[in-house]
Design a protein around this motif. Structure first.
Motif, PDB file in Angstrom:
ATOM      1  N   VAL A  31       0.538  -1.359   0.249  1.00  0.00           N
ATOM      2  CA  VAL A  31       0.054   0.181  -0.096  1.00  0.00           C
ATOM      3  C   VAL A  31       0.858   0.672   0.515  1.00  0.00           C
ATOM      4  O   VAL A  31       1.742   1.294   1.048  1.00  0.00           O
ATOM      5  CB  VAL A  31      -1.130   0.213   0.938  1.00  0.00           C
ATOM      6  N   LEU A  32       0.722   2.144  -0.994  1.00  0.00           N
ATOM      7  CA  LEU A  32       1.770   2.993  -1.263  1.00  0.00           C
ATOM      8  C   LEU A  32       0.745   4.890  -0.335  1.00  0.00           C
ATOM      9  O   LEU A  32      -0.325   5.223  -1.117  1.00  0.00           O
ATOM     10  CB  LEU A  32       1.604   3.805  -2.744  1.00  0.00           C
ATOM     11  N   VAL A  33       1.172   5.454   0.936  1.00  0.00           N
ATOM     12  CA  VAL A  33       0.540   5.809   0.933  1.00  0.00           C
ATOM     13  C   VAL A  33       0.782   7.412   0.783  1.00  0.00           C
ATOM     14  O   VAL A  33       1.971   7.926   1.842  1.00  0.00           O
ATOM     15  CB  VAL A  33       0.361   6.031   2.694  1.00  0.00           C
ATOM     16  N   ASP A  34       0.724   8.413  -0.176  1.00  0.00           N
ATOM     17  CA  ASP A  34       1.719   9.160  -1.127  1.00  0.00           C
ATOM     18  C   ASP A  34       1.052  10.398  -0.180  1.00  0.00           C
ATOM     19  O   ASP A  34       0.006  11.042   0.376  1.00  0.00           O
ATOM     20  CB  ASP A  34       1.386   9.516  -2.276  1.00  0.00           C
ATOM     21  N   GLU A  35       2.099  10.808   0.612  1.00  0.00           N
ATOM     22  CA  GLU A  35       1.567  12.265   1.135  1.00  0.00           C
ATOM     23  C   GLU A  35       0.935  12.162   1.874  1.00  0.00           C
ATOM     24  O   GLU A  35      -0.081  13.222   2.225  1.00  0.00           O
ATOM     25  CB  GLU A  35       1.439  13.645  -0.229  1.00  0.00           C
ATOM     26  N   ILE A  36       1.507  11.632   2.912  1.00  0.00           N
ATOM     27  CA  ILE A  36       0.656  10.692   3.751  1.00  0.00           C
ATOM     28  C   ILE A  36       0.862  12.091   5.072  1.00  0.00           C
ATOM     29  O   ILE A  36      -0.368  13.048   5.976  1.00  0.00           O
ATOM     30  CB  ILE A  36       1.733  10.023   4.493  1.00  0.00           C
ATOM     31  N   ASN A  37       1.311  13.360   5.375  1.00  0.00           N
ATOM     32  CA  ASN A  37       1.320  14.208   5.899  1.00  0.00           C
ATOM     33  C   ASN A  37       0.190  15.744   5.301  1.00  0.00           C
ATOM     34  O   ASN A  37       0.462  16.509   6.531  1.00  0.00           O
ATOM     35  CB  ASN A  37       3.066  14.970   6.207  1.00  0.00           C
ATOM     36  N   ARG A  38      -0.307  15.298   4.064  1.00  0.00           N
ATOM     37  CA  ARG A  38      -1.054  16.139   3.861  1.00  0.00           C
ATOM     38  C   ARG A  38      -2.961  15.672   4.085  1.00  0.00           C
ATOM     39  O   ARG A  38      -3.968  16.462   3.958  1.00  0.00           O
ATOM     40  CB  ARG A  38      -1.486  16.384   2.420  1.00  0.00           C
ATOM     41  N   THR A  39      -2.721  14.460   5.030  1.00  0.00           N
ATOM     42  CA  THR A  39      -4.193  14.559   5.713  1.00  0.00           C
ATOM     43  C   THR A  39      -3.884  14.267   7.469  1.00  0.00           C
ATOM     44  O   THR A  39      -3.123  14.940   8.029  1.00  0.00           O
ATOM     45  CB  THR A  39      -4.079  12.508   5.136  1.00  0.00           C
ATOM     46  N   THR A  40      -5.389  15.241   7.085  1.00  0.00           N
ATOM     47  CA  THR A  40      -5.185  15.259   8.814  1.00  0.00           C
ATOM     48  C   THR A  40      -5.117  14.448  10.230  1.00  0.00           C
ATOM     49  O   THR A  40      -5.153  12.471   9.612  1.00  0.00           O
ATOM     50  CB  THR A  40      -6.981  15.905   9.420  1.00  0.00           C
ATOM     51  N   PRO A  41      -5.210  14.585  11.078  1.00  0.00           N
ATOM     52  CA  PRO A  41      -4.516  13.777  12.456  1.00  0.00           C
ATOM     53  C   PRO A  41      -5.507  12.364  11.987  1.00  0.00           C
ATOM     54  O   PRO A  41      -5.645  11.076  12.694  1.00  0.00           O
ATOM     55  CB  PRO A  41      -4.382  14.383  12.983  1.00  0.00           C
ATOM     56  N   ARG A  42      -7.097  12.698  12.800  1.00  0.00           N
ATOM     57  CA  ARG A  42      -8.239  11.398  11.860  1.00  0.00           C
ATOM     58  C   ARG A  42      -7.878  10.688  11.225  1.00  0.00           C
ATOM     59  O   ARG A  42      -8.041   9.309  11.272  1.00  0.00           O
ATOM     60  CB  ARG A  42      -9.590  12.910  12.171  1.00  0.00           C
ATOM     61  N   THR A  43      -7.402  11.172   9.941  1.00  0.00           N
ATOM     62  CA  THR A  43      -7.342  10.299   8.832  1.00  0.00           C
ATOM     63  C   THR A  43      -5.886   9.360   9.231  1.00  0.00           C
ATOM     64  O   THR A  43      -5.968   8.213   9.077  1.00  0.00           O
ATOM     65  CB  THR A  43      -7.503  10.562   7.329  1.00  0.00           C
ATOM     66  N   GLN A  44      -4.293   9.812   9.949  1.00  0.00           N
ATOM     67  CA  GLN A  44      -3.961   9.172   9.651  1.00  0.00           C
ATOM     68  C   GLN A  44      -3.819   8.129  10.803  1.00  0.00           C
ATOM     69  O   GLN A  44      -2.861   7.226  11.068  1.00  0.00           O
ATOM     70  CB  GLN A  44      -2.730  10.377  10.872  1.00  0.00           C
ATOM     71  N   SER A  45      -4.515   8.619  11.833  1.00  0.00           N
ATOM     72  CA  SER A  45      -4.402   7.395  12.761  1.00  0.00           C
ATOM     73  C   SER A  45      -5.468   6.770  12.730  1.00  0.00           C
ATOM     74  O   SER A  45      -5.364   5.223  13.232  1.00  0.00           O
ATOM     75  CB  SER A  45      -5.515   8.605  14.219  1.00  0.00           C
ATOM     76  N   ALA A  46      -6.271   6.513  11.542  1.00  0.00           N
ATOM     77  CA  ALA A  46      -6.758   5.561  11.289  1.00  0.00           C
ATOM     78  C   ALA A  46      -5.997   4.273  10.391  1.00  0.00           C
ATOM     79  O   ALA A  46      -5.910   3.213  10.272  1.00  0.00           O
ATOM     80  CB  ALA A  46      -7.654   6.088   9.646  1.00  0.00           C
ATOM     81  N   LEU A  47      -4.346   4.318  10.385  1.00  0.00           N
ATOM     82  CA  LEU A  47      -3.587   3.526  10.218  1.00  0.00           C
ATOM     83  C   LEU A  47      -2.432   3.237  11.342  1.00  0.00           C
ATOM     84  O   LEU A  47      -1.934   2.447  10.762  1.00  0.00           O
ATOM     85  CB  LEU A  47      -2.635   4.211   9.211  1.00  0.00           C
ATOM     86  N   LEU A  48      -3.069   3.385  12.570  1.00  0.00           N
ATOM     87  CA  LEU A  48      -1.800   3.089  13.690  1.00  0.00           C
ATOM     88  C   LEU A  48      -2.232   1.785  13.688  1.00  0.00           C
ATOM     89  O   LEU A  48      -1.450   0.727  13.710  1.00  0.00           O
ATOM     90  CB  LEU A  48      -2.624   3.563  14.948  1.00  0.00           C
ATOM     91  N   GLU A  49      -3.461   1.238  13.538  1.00  0.00           N
ATOM     92  CA  GLU A  49      -4.017  -0.171  14.013  1.00  0.00           C
ATOM     93  C   GLU A  49      -3.781  -1.448  12.757  1.00  0.00           C
ATOM     94  O   GLU A  49      -3.467  -2.046  13.054  1.00  0.00           O
ATOM     95  CB  GLU A  49      -5.402  -0.377  14.195  1.00  0.00           C
ATOM     96  N   ALA A  50      -3.673  -0.351  11.357  1.00  0.00           N
ATOM     97  CA  ALA A  50      -3.595  -1.398  10.685  1.00  0.00           C
ATOM     98  C   ALA A  50      -1.411  -1.583  10.595  1.00  0.00           C
ATOM     99  O   ALA A  50      -0.971  -2.758  10.228  1.00  0.00           O
ATOM    100  CB  ALA A  50      -3.836  -0.503   9.565  1.00  0.00           C
ATOM    101  N   MET A  51      -1.064  -0.861  11.051  1.00  0.00           N
ATOM    102  CA  MET A  51       0.743  -0.797  10.937  1.00  0.00           C
ATOM    103  C   MET A  51       0.938  -1.089  12.144  1.00  0.00           C
ATOM    104  O   MET A  51       2.409  -2.415  11.637  1.00  0.00           O
ATOM    105  CB  MET A  51       1.215   0.535  10.981  1.00  0.00           C
ATOM    106  N   GLY A  52       0.026  -1.322  12.919  1.00  0.00           N
ATOM    107  CA  GLY A  52       0.983  -2.079  14.510  1.00  0.00           C
ATOM    108  C   GLY A  52       0.719  -3.624  14.031  1.00  0.00           C
ATOM    109  O   GLY A  52       1.223  -4.286  14.896  1.00  0.00           O
ATOM    110  N   GLU A  53      -1.184  -3.328  13.725  1.00  0.00           N
ATOM    111  CA  GLU A  53      -1.871  -5.525  13.851  1.00  0.00           C
ATOM    112  C   GLU A  53      -1.666  -5.966  12.732  1.00  0.00           C
ATOM    113  O   GLU A  53      -2.550  -6.682  13.367  1.00  0.00           O
ATOM    114  CB  GLU A  53      -2.762  -5.280  15.050  1.00  0.00           C
ATOM    115  N   ALA A  54      -1.854  -5.264  11.660  1.00  0.00           N
ATOM    116  CA  ALA A  54      -2.017  -5.908  10.443  1.00  0.00           C
ATOM    117  C   ALA A  54      -3.821  -6.242  10.540  1.00  0.00           C
ATOM    118  O   ALA A  54      -4.280  -7.678   9.893  1.00  0.00           O
ATOM    119  CB  ALA A  54      -1.042  -7.365  10.190  1.00  0.00           C
ATOM    120  N   GLN A  55      -4.677  -5.035  11.246  1.00  0.00           N
ATOM    121  CA  GLN A  55      -5.847  -5.362  11.000  1.00  0.00           C
ATOM    122  C   GLN A  55      -6.962  -4.176  11.180  1.00  0.00           C
ATOM    123  O   GLN A  55      -6.444  -3.277  11.595  1.00  0.00           O
ATOM    124  CB  GLN A  55      -6.739  -6.383  11.812  1.00  0.00           C
TER     125      GLN A  55
END
Length: 302
Positions: free
Chosen positions: A97-121
């Motif tokens: 998964v390529l997340v292009d320009e990740i710092n252009r999205t809001t912290p709310r959307t960035q936080s959606a990646l936390l569970e995915a990247m930490g627990e693969a779910q």
């Protein structure tokens, strides 16, 4: 087969052997990678080439200020024909998964990646869904354009195995780029299942007590340094060990050496540090890591 994969990536993106090797270490050690560099350096090409050579499912998320968490995860939609809710999965349900320009999205959307990247779910509604096997996030950000961006929080940075930048191309390499040398990767594809075998071999790489203590010395020295407010987390310590095993395997060794730790410490640990305000005025995170490495006694290899 692994060397052919490596060669294909080097043909697709010229002059970036350092980034390619670290990306492959991330792949082998199940760690995500943050690429911070200017537009047009080949970040997207590298991610696509990795997915194509691996016979993996690839997806791309172009982040903007109005990107929502559901644009990444998916959502439950009501189907009036069946009278029930149906799950529509988002682009996170891919291998690469390529997340292009990740710092252009809001912290709310960035936080959606936390569970995915930490627990693969991910959790959608009241249900958790496991992401595809060999899930790897390659995120990019432009370090020079601060307008309309949201700096990544420490919790997000801690989930990236490496933070990397592309090396400037020398004249000879850029001339080869103009002549189309990067357009000729060999027609070769690694079955995605082959990663299972490689990862098992990486897990079998051993580490001597003295080398393990050296790894801990590096992390402890950073935590105790007077200029560091937040040092490496236990996740970082485990990540450094796993990445060192992957690097040893890539160099045809069955054991970790102190050199593996030294070569990986900066791209793996520097972005996880939070320095004091006074320290940020006189040094960079990377320079501090280098100072620690130079100050520690390296164990003698057996």
């Amino acid at each position: 087969m692994f060397q052919q994969l490596r060669t294909n990536l080097k043909q697709a993106v010229l002059g970036q052997e350092h980034v390619i090797d670290h990306l492959l270490i991330g792949l082998l050690s199940e760690g995500h990678v943050l690429l911070e560099d200017r537009p047009g350096t080949g970040k997207t090409t590298l991610a696509k080439s990795l997915a194509n050579t691996l016979d993996a499912k690839f997806s791309r998320i172009q982040c903007t200020a109005d990107t929502l968490p559901t644009d990444l995860l998916g959502m439950e939609l009501f189907n009036p024909l069946t009278g029930s809710f149906e799950q529509r999965f988002g682009p996170l349900f891919a291998n690469i998964v390529l997340v292009d320009e990740i710092n252009r999205t809001t912290p709310r959307t960035q936080s959606a990646l936390l569970e995915a990247m930490g627990e693969a779910q991910v959790t959608i509604g009241d249900t958790s869904y496991t992401l595809p096997q060999h899930f790897l996030v390659i995120a990019t950000q432009n370090p020079f354009d601060g307008q309309g961006t949201f700096p990544l929080p420490h919790a997000q940075l801690d989930r990236f195995l490496f933070k990397l930048s592309f090396a400037p191309l020398d004249r000879q390499v850029e001339k080869a780029l103009l002549q189309g040398a990067h357009l000729q990767p060999s027609p070769f594809q690694v079955p995605l299942e082959q990663l299972n075998t490689w990862k098992q071999e990486v897990q079998a790489v051993t580490i001597e007590d003295a080398v393990e203590d050296y790894l801990l010395d590096v992390c402890d020295a950073l935590r105790a340094h007077r200029d560091v407010e937040i040092g490496p987390s236990p996740r970082a310590t485990l990540a450094l060990l796993q990445a060192a095993r992957a690097r040893a395997w890539m160099h045809d060794r069955t054991y970790v050496t102190p050199e593996d730790i030294k070569q990986l410490a900066n791209p793996l640990l520097a972005h996880r540090l939070v320095l004091t305000l006074e320290a940020t005025l006189k040094m960079t995170n990377g320079r501090l890591v280098q100072q620690i490495l130079e100050s520690l006694t390296v164990p003698t290899e057996v």
